[in-house]
Every structure is written in structure tokens, then in C-alpha cells.
Design a protein around this motif. Structure first.
Motif, PDB file in Angstrom:
ATOM      1  N   GLU A   1     -63.449 -72.736  -5.329  1.00 36.37           N
ATOM      2  CA  GLU A   1     -64.604 -73.592  -5.106  1.00 36.37           C
ATOM      3  C   GLU A   1     -64.673 -74.706  -6.143  1.00 36.37           C
TER       4      GLU A   1
ATOM      5  N   PRO B   1     -66.084 -77.443   0.070  1.00 40.30           N
ATOM      6  CA  PRO B   1     -66.564 -76.477  -0.935  1.00 40.30           C
ATOM      7  C   PRO B   1     -67.054 -75.164  -0.329  1.00 40.30           C
TER       8      PRO B   1
ATOM      9  N   GLN C   1     -64.495 -68.076  -9.074  1.00 47.49           N
ATOM     10  CA  GLN C   1     -64.944 -69.211  -8.264  1.00 47.49           C
ATOM     11  C   GLN C   1     -63.992 -70.400  -8.384  1.00 47.49           C
TER      12      GLN C   1
ATOM     13  N   ARG D   1     -65.576 -71.527  -1.109  1.00 49.16           N
ATOM     14  CA  ARG D   1     -66.419 -70.415  -1.546  1.00 49.16           C
ATOM     15  C   ARG D   1     -66.078 -69.142  -0.777  1.00 49.16           C
TER      16      ARG D   1
END
Length: 406
Positions: A350, A76, A347, A80
Motif C-alpha cells: 500500500e 491503493p 503495509q 491494501r
């Protein structure tokens, strides 16, 4: 009066043909498939290489499990960075770090370095970028105003995942067995680096980077995401336990070598169902379609248990796994669609990596639980573990739907 022989203009392409008329789609898909294929090769290549050199399956399993857990933790954060700085700027150096880790593992095994160095080397594999998630993010960017086409793209991606995990172990085992024990790991590194370089070079289809601000929050806090991610965790437990229990069942029948082929049937069923599901137009919102998909998966997951219990035949088990796999891809496609819908803008990498993290965590838990069940109950009764995990995934899916409609 119009000429009766005049033909109507051809209708625009739809379905899978529509996807690959998008400029740049074929190139980034090819690169991503090459980069993604080694995901089905790394673990079995490492197990064959380490167990052959150190005569210890326990050590081999511990090393690969360490890499799996590390990737689940680091993934993750890598995603990001991808959202913040762009796919090409992050994926290429991350892939180089991961490749160096795999090559270091190969060298440590080859020269007989201490066991702890194997763990240290393989930790670098945690940097491996989520190539499947990056491909899905590109489709979501290119098809943001075409939900039907995006559904088809997600289905294609899930089928590609199943194909890689179905053929990858077979290719890895063949290379390690026919050439030399390190061949599978070496080929995996070459394919991964080559594929990521091709994929990253397709800048025209890359989603724009989004800088983080003080108000940017993790997708974990997005509405509806926590129960969905926990459902992915339970789904991963199905896969992890099913693999361990099936290997144990085949071994008990005296045909352990057939385990890989039998498990490949489950992936084949999922791959075929994913392609069919992608050709259909979904009806209703994804949130409403998700519980029935999980329910179908839970129902079909009882078939391997029934086949093992009533027949004790590997052939019957293979047929049951083929049918049971047909609910996997539709469930995963619908779940990933929900992730795309619920993840805040900018995002997406992510958000989808969090889903993959949930699956990886579930696989680790399912493998451990399935192994314990085999030890205490025997391989046949241990098929209750994936059935229980599927039932839990259904309960979580229903909870997420009810909570989301309030």
C-alpha cells in the motif's frame, strides 16, 4: 606452515550477482518483468487503436486519461488487499478484471460501439495491480536485514521500470503499425496475464499477509510520508510535462515521429544511472541522501530548456535529455527506499502504491500544465514547466528533511 600455493576461499557474491543467488529470485523477477512490460504499451496502444477507428485524438486521450486517473484512485485499495490477503490471492483476480476491461475496450472499438462504452470498458483497467511495487515488496522481505543489498535491488527495479517505459511504446507502435491496430492491446493483455501468473506462482518468496486490526492506520499518516508523497507528485509533474512539451517541440521542428526516440534517451540515461547507482554502496541515511538527489535532478532538468532555447536542435535536445535522465533513477531509488522505511510493517504494498499514485497524479497534472504552456508560450518556453516542477520537488524534499530532523 601453510602451502604458499593455497588459494583463498572465494568471496561471497555481491551486487547484482548476489541478488539472483537468492532461491526463487530469478523466477519472480522474470515473471514480474513480463507482467510489467505492458505498462509502457497500454496507453499508446489504446491511443493508436481508438484514434485510428474514431479519427479523434481527443477521444483517445480522454479515454486513456480516464484509465490513468481510475488506476490512481483504485490502486491503493488494491494494494491494501494485497497486504491483507497476499500477493497471489489478490493480484491474479485483479489482473483478470483488468484484462477483461482491455479486451472489452478492444471489442467496443472494433464493433463501433458508442463512445461512452469506451470509457466504461477502460475503467476496469483500474484493477491493474502494482507489479513493480509487489516486486519491491518481495525484495524488502527477503533483504530486510541487508540494507546494501536492498539498495541494489531497488536500483535494479527502477532500471527495469525505465527499460519497460523505454521499449514498451516502441514495441506497441510496431505491432499496431505492422499487424493491425488492435495488436498492441492484445499483446499487452497476453503479456500481463502471463507474467502475473508466473510471478504469483512463486509462493516461496512472497511476503506474508498481515491482517488489519482496529489500530491499523493508513501509511498516509506515517511520520514523514505526507511531504514525501507530495514530492512524488511534483516528480510525476516533471515526467508528464516533459513528454508533452518534447512531442510539441519535435512537431514544431517538423519531426514529430522522432519524439518517441528522443524521449527514450531520457529513459535510457535513467536506466544506465540506476544500474550504476545500485552497484555503489550508499553513504548515510536515505533521508539525508534524498535532497541532494532531487537537487541534481532539478539542476540537470535545466539542460533540455537550454538546449531547446539556444540551439533549437533535436539532436542537442536528445543529448540534453540523455544527461538529464541520469539523475532520475537515483532520485526515485532513494525516494522508494524512504517509502519502505517509513511505511508501517505489513503495509508495504500500500505504501509503495501510494507513491506510484502520487507519480500518476503528477503526470496527469504535468501533462495538462505542459500542454497549456505549449499553447500559450510555445514549445521552447514550455520547458520551464518541468524545470519549475523539479524546483518544487526540491523544496518539498528539503521541507521533508528539515521536518524529519526536528
Amino acid at each position: 606452515m601453510a602451502d604458499a600455493t593455497t588459494t583463498a576461499p572465494p568471496s561471497p557474491r555481491t551486487g547484482y550477482a548476489r541478488l539472483f543467488t537468492i532461491p526463487g529470485a530469478r523466477a519472480f523477477t522474470l515473471g514480474n518483468l513480463v507482467a510489467r512490460f505492458p505498462q509502457g504499451m497500454f496507453s499508446i496502444s489504446a491511443v493508436i487503436m481508438i484514434s485510428g477507428a474514431r479519427d479523434s485524438y481527443a477521444l483517445a486521450g480522454a479515454v486513456t486519461a480516464t484509465g490513468l486517473v481510475a488506476n490512481a484512485v483504485v490502486g491503493p485499495w488494491t494494494a491494501r488487499l494485497v497486504d491483507r490477503f497476499g500477493q497471489a490471492r489478490v493480484a491474479v483476480p485483479a489482473t483478470v478484471v483488468s484484462a477483461c476491461g482491455s479486451l472489452a475496450l478492444l471489442l467496443c472499438v472494433h464493433v463501433g460501439a458508442p463512445n461512452w462504452t469506451l470509457f466504461a470498458a477502460y475503467l476496469a483497467s483500474a484493477a491493474t495491480p502494482n507489479t513493480g511495487g509487489m516486486s519491491r515488496a518481495r525484495w524488502a522481505h527477503l533483504l530486510k536485514d541487508e540494507p546494501d543489498a536492498l539498495h541494489t535491488a531497488n536500483s535494479f527495479e527502477q532500471s527495469a521500470d525505465e527499460l519497460c517505459y523505454m521499449l514498451g511504446p516502441v514495441v506497441a507502435a510496431f505491432l499496431c503499425g505492422s499487424l493491425f491496430p488492435e495488436a498492441g492491446t492484445l499483446a499487452s493483455v497476453v503479456l500481463m496475464v502471463t507474467g502475473v501468473l508466473i510471478f504469483a506462482a512463486q509462493r516461496a518468496t512472497e511476503p506474508p499477509a498481515h491482517a488489519r486490526t482496529k489500530t491499523t492506520r493508513t501509511p498516509l499518516r506515517a511520520r514523514g510520508m505526507p511531504p514525501l508523497l507530495v514530492a512524488f507528485l511534483a516528480t510525476g509533474a516533471i515526467f508528464g510535462s516533459l513528454e508533452v512539451v518534447t512531442v510539441a517541440f519535435a512537431d514544431a521542428q517538423g519531426h514529430k515521429v522522432w519524439a518517441g526516440g528522443i524521449l527514450a534517451l531520457q529513459a535510457a540515461g535513467s536506466c544506465a544511472a540506476g544500474l550504476v547507482y545500485g552497484a555503489l554502496k550508499p553513504t548515510g541515511p536515505a533521508a539525508r541522501r534524498h535532497p541532494p538527489c532531487v537537487a541534481a535532478m532539478a539542476a540537470l532538468m535545466t539542460l533540455p530548456l537550454l538546449a531547446a532555447w539556444s540551439t533549437g536542435s533535436l539532436f542537442a535536445l536528445g543529448g540534453a535529455l540523455l544527461v538529464a535522465g541520469m539523475a532520475t533513477a537515483p532520485t526515485m531509488v532513494t525516494g522508494m527506499t524512504l517509502v519502505q522505511q517509513r511505511t508501517p510493517e505489513g503495509q508495504l504494498n500500500e505504501g509503495m502504491t501510494l507513491a506510484v499514485t502520487g507519480i500518476l497524479g503528477g503526470i496527469a497534472c504535468g501533462s495538462a500544465t505542459g500542454g497549456a504552456a505549449v499553447e500559450h508560450w510555445g514549445p521552447t518556453a514550455a520547458y520551464t514547466v518541468p524545470v519549475t516542477a523539479a524546483a518544487l520537488a526540491l523544496l518539498l524534499s528539503l521541507y521533508g528533511y528539515v521536518r524529519g530532523t526536528r
